[in-house]
Design a protein around this motif. Structure first.
Motif, PDB file in Angstrom:
ATOM      1  N   GLY A  31     -36.604  17.320 -76.647  1.00 19.45           N
ATOM      2  CA  GLY A  31     -37.214  17.541 -75.210  1.00 19.45           C
ATOM      3  C   GLY A  31     -38.469  18.626 -75.716  1.00 19.45           C
ATOM      4  O   GLY A  31     -38.540  19.105 -76.780  1.00 19.45           O
ATOM      5  N   THR A  33     -40.456  22.316 -73.367  1.00 18.01           N
ATOM      6  CA  THR A  33     -40.535  23.203 -72.389  1.00 18.01           C
ATOM      7  C   THR A  33     -41.988  23.372 -72.111  1.00 18.01           C
ATOM      8  O   THR A  33     -42.568  23.434 -72.942  1.00 18.01           O
ATOM      9  CB  THR A  33     -39.500  24.460 -72.767  1.00 18.01           C
ATOM     10  N   THR A  63     -35.803  25.645 -65.344  1.00 21.35           N
ATOM     11  CA  THR A  63     -35.238  27.061 -65.545  1.00 21.35           C
ATOM     12  C   THR A  63     -36.408  28.219 -65.156  1.00 21.35           C
ATOM     13  O   THR A  63     -37.448  27.715 -64.863  1.00 21.35           O
ATOM     14  CB  THR A  63     -34.934  27.195 -66.947  1.00 21.35           C
ATOM     15  N   ARG A  68     -38.035  21.650 -68.290  1.00 20.04           N
ATOM     16  CA  ARG A  68     -37.748  20.757 -69.481  1.00 20.04           C
ATOM     17  C   ARG A  68     -38.192  19.434 -69.100  1.00 20.04           C
ATOM     18  O   ARG A  68     -37.727  18.724 -68.274  1.00 20.04           O
ATOM     19  CB  ARG A  68     -36.238  20.920 -69.516  1.00 20.04           C
ATOM     20  N   CYS A  69     -39.123  18.725 -70.327  1.00 23.12           N
ATOM     21  CA  CYS A  69     -39.315  17.594 -70.064  1.00 23.12           C
ATOM     22  C   CYS A  69     -39.065  16.684 -71.173  1.00 23.12           C
ATOM     23  O   CYS A  69     -38.548  17.045 -72.280  1.00 23.12           O
ATOM     24  CB  CYS A  69     -40.830  17.573 -70.127  1.00 23.12           C
ATOM     25  N   VAL A 271     -30.875  19.051 -73.025  1.00 28.79           N
ATOM     26  CA  VAL A 271     -31.216  20.059 -72.032  1.00 28.79           C
ATOM     27  C   VAL A 271     -30.283  21.070 -71.779  1.00 28.79           C
ATOM     28  O   VAL A 271     -30.400  22.039 -70.901  1.00 28.79           O
ATOM     29  CB  VAL A 271     -31.681  19.396 -70.462  1.00 28.79           C
TER      30      VAL A 271
END
Length: 441
Positions: A31, A33, A63, A68-69, A271
């Motif tokens: 992932g 950010t 967060t 987060r992707c 994550v």
């Protein structure tokens, strides 16, 4: 001022508003950010500048440092500092009868080369499970076209059933038989985490033109990102739900639920979720419950869910199999020992249970199924004595009947891929077999 002019002014103001743009602050593991955006969980964002090919990602965590992707395409070429723009919407799924005979990817896009989709509407991926107090009760059987299932483990419209087996014992072939033989109005097939080589083989050989014409297939192969594999399961479920909302009876077949759980494990660990049972984070089990509860009956229509569960090392008590069995309304066990002897479908009748069978068949039909189970169980208990020649004929009439009519029992339980037996014919064959065995209701 006319209403049309007001609409144009509103549209122009909307188009001229400042656009939020974030940046990729880090790319780690599966992932990335993004800082500078306050997008919500489930929103789709676009990565890349105005002259770049846009890459889509979904927000899966948030967060204080950013969101987060997880990308919906390979991450090759993504680097820190790339601009990220919110789309302001979640993933949308096409629905409608124009999807019949089409093959879609995990985002609902066509991948079969047959041109653009003809769909009735685009609906959000998320959809609430039917209210437990408003669900219609399961009261009528659903024909699957497989004798061993329609009689020995009768399936009701709206039931959720698991097909538990190790690798290579005929799960996909059994699903293709059901897709061709069911009397459900709509068939939706989800191939999640499949080998790329097997997709065309399943579509052209197992499902065939007849099965594909009445089906909608969603495919996400094992090499695609984890989020694509997970989304394929929910896209297929959402398409099935859209037909149920119109009052249709739908059969949803997913191969496999285990690979859905594995995709969620990859996402959860990436994550920062703590690993729990065998490395599966807690979100895996809640995701399974969310996915499976969306199938079933509603105030109108039904989604009958058939989910294959790939048991690790033929261990039927491993975490995913155990969790699925606790949520589902029954389980079908496919036996490797039967498969290697050419017994197809390799259904272990004695190890398979349908929790709603008694509600969808008559007492007479239940008696026939119970009699065959009793005879088969007696034979299984005496098998060791039979194998060594120590069984004395006349000791147990049930064992005698099983031995005398083993070929007839096997002929009833076995079925060719191209043989779709109507439910009435299957029950008639079972009744004739029970009479041969000397049984009464």
């Amino acid at each position: 001022m006319s209403l049309l002019l007001e609409d144009r002014i509103a549209d122009a103001a909307h188009a001229a508003r400042p656009q939020r743009v974030g940046i990729v602050s880090s790319v780690v593991g599966l992932g990335l950010t993004v800082s500078g955006l306050d997008s919500a969980i489930g929103e789709i964002v676009s990565i890349g500048g105005p002259h770049d090919e846009p890459r889509l990602a979904e927000v899966v965590a948030a967060t204080t440092e950013g969101i987060r992707c997880m990308p919906l395409a390979p991450m090759t070429g993504i680097h820190a500092g790339m601009p990220v723009r919110p789309t302001g919407r979640p993933l949308l799924v096409p629905t409608g009868r124009g999807l019949f005979g089409r093959v879609l990817d995990g985002l609902g896009r066509p991948i079969d080369g047959k041109g653009p989709l003809r769909f009735d509407a685009m609906v959000p991926l998320d959809h609430a499970a039917p209210n437990s107090m408003q669900r219609a009760r399961i009261a009528s059987p659903l024909q699957l076209g497989v004798r061993a299932l329609d009689t020995m483990t009768a399936v009701g419209r709206g039931q959720r059933l698991g097909l538990f087996a190790g690798s290579g014992v005929g799960k996909s072939s059994l699903l293709s038989m059901i897709a061709r033989g069911t009397d459900a109005q709509v068939s939706v097939v989800a191939l999640v985490g499949e080998r790329g080589r097997e997709v065309r083989e399943f579509l052209e050989d197992d499902l065939g033109p007849e099965g594909l014409a009445r089906s909608i297939v969603v495919v996400s192969t094992s090499d695609e990102p984890a989020l694509m594999r997970l989304r394929a399961a929910f896209v297929a479920t959402r398409i099935a739900e859209s037909f149920r909302d119109q009052g249709a009876d739908v059969v949803l077949m997913m191969d496999s639920l285990t690979r859905v759980a594995m995709a969620q494990r990859e996402i959860g660990l990436s994550v920062g979720e703590p690993p729990a049972t065998r490395g599966y984070p807690p979100s895996t089990f809640s995701t399974l419950a969310t996915l499976l509860e969306r199938a079933g009956t509603d105030t109108v229509g039904s989604v009958t869910g058939l989910y294959t569960v790939l048991v690790d090392g033929d261990d039927h008590n491993e975490p995913i199999a155990d969790a699925a069995r606790s949520i589902l309304d029954g389980h079908i066990v496919l036996d490797r020992k039967l498969a290697v002897t050419g017994h197809f479908p390799s259904i272990d009748v004695l190890g398979s249970i349908s929790r709603v069978a008694s509600k969808v068949i008559t007492p007479g039909q239940s008696g026939d199924a119970r009699m065959l189970r009793t005879v088969m169980a007696a034979r299984k208990q005496a098998q060791d004595l039979i194998d060594v020649g120590a069984y004395v004929r006349g000791t147990n009439p049930l064992v005698d009947a099983a031995v005398d009519h083993q070929r007839d029992i096997d002929a009833f339980l076995q079925q060719r891929m191209d043989d779709q037996t109507p439910t009435d014919a299957a029950w008639a064959q079972l009744a004739a077999l029970v009479r041969m065995l000397g049984g009464t209701h």
